[in-house]
Enzyme design. Structure first.
Site: not given
Ligand code: GLU
Length: 451
Positions: A224-227
């Site tokens: 995900s973009k948070r990784d």
């Protein structure tokens, strides 16, 4: 046949490493086969598409060097390349299906009649997958009722509000843009029978499909973009090289089937092929990505390294034109994996004062007679007549002799006193750059702190 590939992002967020990898594979495949790489913007979802997102995606692709031969800003014979500007074309294709009796209205939406037969996707990566859309779509799971219910298997291709649906515009554009190879994420494999049914309805031979495995995060779930490492602009900000990021992305799902891991863009262009694409999911490994980038940094010429490091120095308040910069960069080069790490390694050389790392100070304070060590360093270095690497080493050696200890005993305290930390660039070359006056001033300052 001239190969024509496309990257077809929906501008609803950032350029993600998964999307960028898809773009890279399409780009490489086209280049490898002397073909054309197109960029098509799938912006039919007006509520979620934004111009900011579009800009981020375009900037990211340009930074990576994945320039498109046809598409936004470049033009080409199949434009416009924004789906939101192609409604007239979609209307024309809808009329073809209407004329063939293959669509009907259903509560304001338009549905395409799916055929009742087995459709086989012959995927260049995933092999053969067969589905009967009529059977498979005639039941669906109802989350509220918690059981399967009857469903209409025919695909909605136009919403009641008049907007066209992804499956339809995707196929129409692949036909209109004469795409020969569709290389995209495996999450689209299940859509492909629907796409094949539409190609058949239009009487057009479909392109070849290659669905590339997903890129998972280290815990094995969809990235995900948070990784860490998920967003391309963050690589740019952190001082990765486009060639390093491309190299790592190439390895995320492809291998050259030998031990080679570091590839220039030219090598990738000549070696990438779909036969080397893995059929299992890849796992993102940020440390490996940093290592690959570090290898690309090592291969730069001194001039290239200096030029690319310049903006990162400037951002850290170090003037790239300072005459000490080239030598300082030489000290940092082998220790960094990204350009963004350079200022931390050499920043102390240019700083007006030393920032002391507490743990490093505590470490040298453990040594007995630290004050005497610093005093001996001040005396011997102040007396040095030759402020070169050899001259400084000789001065430190004589300081050590005056205390009856080995030269090595003085090095760590000298490093912490003048550079603030036990880690960083090589001490003696740093002292050369600091100059005698500043070195002695820092030793005196440190003497004051520990007193
Ligand atoms: N707009 C689709 C996506 O972003 C593209 C699908 C395709 O490449 O066919 O997933």
């Amino acid at each position: 046949m001239t190969v024509r590939t496309r990257f077809a992002p929906s501008p609803t967020g950032f350029l993600h490493i998964g999307g960028a990898r898809t773009a890279l594979y399409n780009w490489l495949y086209a280049k490898r086969h002397g073909g054309t790489f197109l960029l098509r913007v799938e912006d039919t979802d007006a509520d979620r598409s934004t111009t900011e997102s579009m800009q981020i995606i375009l900037d990211g692709l340009r930074w990576l060097g994945l320039e498109w031969d046809e598409g936004p800003g470049v033009g080409g014979p199949c434009g416009p390349y924004f789906q939101s500007e192609r409604v007239g074309i979609y209307d024309r294709y809808l009329a073809k299906l209407e004329a063939a009796g293959l669509v009907y209205e259903d509560e304001g939406a338009i549905r395409f009649r799916v055929p009742d037969k087995l459709i086989t996707v012959s995927d260049l990566v995933c092999g053969e997958v067969s589905t009967n859309l009529k059977e498979a779509g005639s039941r669906r799971y109802d989350a509220d009722l918690k059981r399967e219910v009857e469903a209409n298997p025919d695909i909605v291709i136009k919403r009641p509000n008049g907007g066209y649906i992804f499956h339809f515009v995707n196929v129409v554009d692949d036909i209109e843009m004469a795409i020969t190879h569709v290389i995209r994420g495996e999450d689209h494999l299940s859509n492909t029978p629907k796409h094949l049914a539409l190609f058949e309805a239009f009487g057009v031979t479909p392109p070849q499909f290659a669905h590339i495995p997903l890129n998972l995060n280290p815990s094995g779930t969809k990235m995900s973009k948070r990784d860490q490492g998920a967003l391309i602009h963050e690589y740019q900000d952190a001082g990765f090289l486009p060639s390093g990021v491309n190299n790592y992305m190439a390895l995320l799902g492809w291998s050259a089937k030998d031990d080679q891991e570091i590839f220039t863009m030219e090598e990738l262009k000549s070696r990438f092929d779909l036969t080397g694409v893995n059929s299992s999911n890849s796992k993102f490994d940020f440390d490996k990505c940093r290592w690959v980038n570090g290898e690309h940094l090592k291969r730069l010429t001194t001039e290239e390294f200096e030029q690319l490091a310049g903006p990162f120095l400037a951002k850290a308040g170090i003037a790239p034109e300072d005459p000490r910069v080239p030598t300082a960069l030489g000290l940092a080069r082998d220790r960094v994996q990204t350009l963004g790490e350079v200022p931390a390694i050499i920043g102390t050389i240019f700083a007006g004062s030393v920032t002391y790392d507490e743990a490093s100070v505590a470490k040298v304070k453990e040594k007995a007679d630290l004050a005497a060590v610093i005093e001996a360093l001040i005396t011997s270095l102040e007396a040095a007549s030759d402020w070169s690497i050899d001259g400084i080493k000789a001065a430190v050696t004589s300081g050590a002799e005056s205390l009856g200890v080995k030269m090595g005993t003085l090095m760590l305290p000298c490093r912490v006193a003048t550079m603030g930390s036990t880690s960083g660039a090589d001490l003696v070359p740093v002292l050369v750059l600091l100059g005698k006056e500043e070195t002695v001033k820092r030793l005196r300052g440190f003497g004051g702190i520990i007193a």
